[in-house]
Write a protein that holds these residues in place. Structure first.
Motif, PDB file in Angstrom:
ATOM      1  N   SER A  38       0.805  -1.220   0.000  1.00 41.98           N
ATOM      2  CA  SER A  38       0.000   0.000   0.000  1.00 41.98           C
ATOM      3  C   SER A  38       0.841   1.273   0.000  1.00 41.98           C
ATOM      4  N   CYS A  39       2.169   1.144   0.018  1.00 42.57           N
ATOM      5  CA  CYS A  39       3.038   2.321   0.000  1.00 42.57           C
ATOM      6  C   CYS A  39       3.008   3.014  -1.364  1.00 42.57           C
ATOM      7  N   ALA A  40       3.326   4.305  -1.365  1.00 41.87           N
ATOM      8  CA  ALA A  40       3.489   5.030  -2.619  1.00 41.87           C
ATOM      9  C   ALA A  40       4.761   4.541  -3.296  1.00 41.87           C
ATOM     10  N   VAL A  41       4.812   4.691  -4.612  1.00 39.45           N
ATOM     11  CA  VAL A  41       6.018   4.342  -5.368  1.00 39.45           C
ATOM     12  C   VAL A  41       7.099   5.385  -5.060  1.00 39.45           C
ATOM     13  N   SER A  42       8.312   4.997  -4.752  1.00 44.07           N
ATOM     14  CA  SER A  42       8.773   3.647  -4.495  1.00 44.07           C
ATOM     15  C   SER A  42       8.868   3.426  -2.993  1.00 44.07           C
ATOM     16  N   CYS A  43       8.519   2.216  -2.553  1.00 42.43           N
ATOM     17  CA  CYS A  43       8.431   1.915  -1.126  1.00 42.43           C
ATOM     18  C   CYS A  43       9.792   2.083  -0.449  1.00 42.43           C
ATOM     19  N   SER A  44       9.837   2.923   0.585  1.00 42.19           N
ATOM     20  CA  SER A  44      11.109   3.192   1.258  1.00 42.19           C
ATOM     21  C   SER A  44      11.613   2.007   2.077  1.00 42.19           C
TER      22      SER A  44
END
Length: 207
Positions: A38-44
């Motif tokens: 569900s993270c925004a691109v790109s997942c940290s």
């Protein structure tokens, strides 16, 4: 003096009789990893950081292309992990595996997939489907399904990130979810346009 000598001899016998430590299991796997969360691109997280959206909810496919645990061959074994990051996970192993492979995967959880083993709600065999191409990835299992498409950069080539700090994220190719969902009695989520990736995982008991 005799008592002291006697005591020393007894202690020596106890130390001598202690059983040797069991040898660590010998294992190695190479796997294709595909995930959407569900993270925004790109997942940290993939860069050693924390989720950029909470709760972080995801589905990860692990398809072992070669490997073993002790004498058990793991080639062709696939797992689907549905998770709420640092909270819960459900781990499904392809229903095509043998009983020996199932036991080997269970023994591997704390060694290769410790993050998912913590908070594990279920560990079971189940049907898993997957279709992986350069431009599109689809996979599904009980209550979960992922459809994601590759992100392209200059010249229309797939966006790739090299030498990430985690061995599970090598040859990382950036994807973006088309549809990413889970629906069960305990947990529900659905996302679109969020982070996705494919990568190669290489890990084992020896470097």
């Amino acid at each position: 003096m005799i008592r002291k000598m006697f005591a020393g001899t007894a202690i020596g016998l106890i130390v001598f009789a202690a059983p040797p430590r069991a040898a660590a299991p010998e294992w190695r796997i190479t796997a294709t990893v595909a995930e959407s969360c569900s993270c925004a691109v790109s997942c940290s997280c993939n860069f050693g950081g924390s989720p950029n959206r909470m709760p972080c909810e995801g589905n990860r496919l692990i398809s072992i292309t070669s490997g073993h645990y002790e004498s058990v061959d793991l080639q062709g074994v696939s797992l689907l992990v549905t998770f709420g990051m640092r909270e819960w996970s459900k781990i499904y192993v392809s229903d095509k595996v043998t009983d020996g492979q199932m036991k080997a995967v269970e023994a591997l959880l704390p060694l290769a997939f410790a993050g998912f083993q913590r908070g594990m709600l279920s560990f079971a065999k189940a049907p898993i489907t997957m279709e992986i191409t350069e431009s599109r990835v689809r996979f599904s299992g009980p209550d979960s399904a992922v459809d994601m498409e590759v992100m392209r950069g200059l010249g229309g080539k797939p966006v790739k990130i090299l030498n990430l700090p985690n061995p599970a994220y090598q040859d990382y190719t950036q994807f973006k979810s088309v549809s990413h969902k889970h629906d069960s009695d305990q947990h529900h989520f659905t996302h679109s346009g969020t982070n996705g990736f494919t990568s190669t995982m290489e890990a084992g008991s020896t470097p």
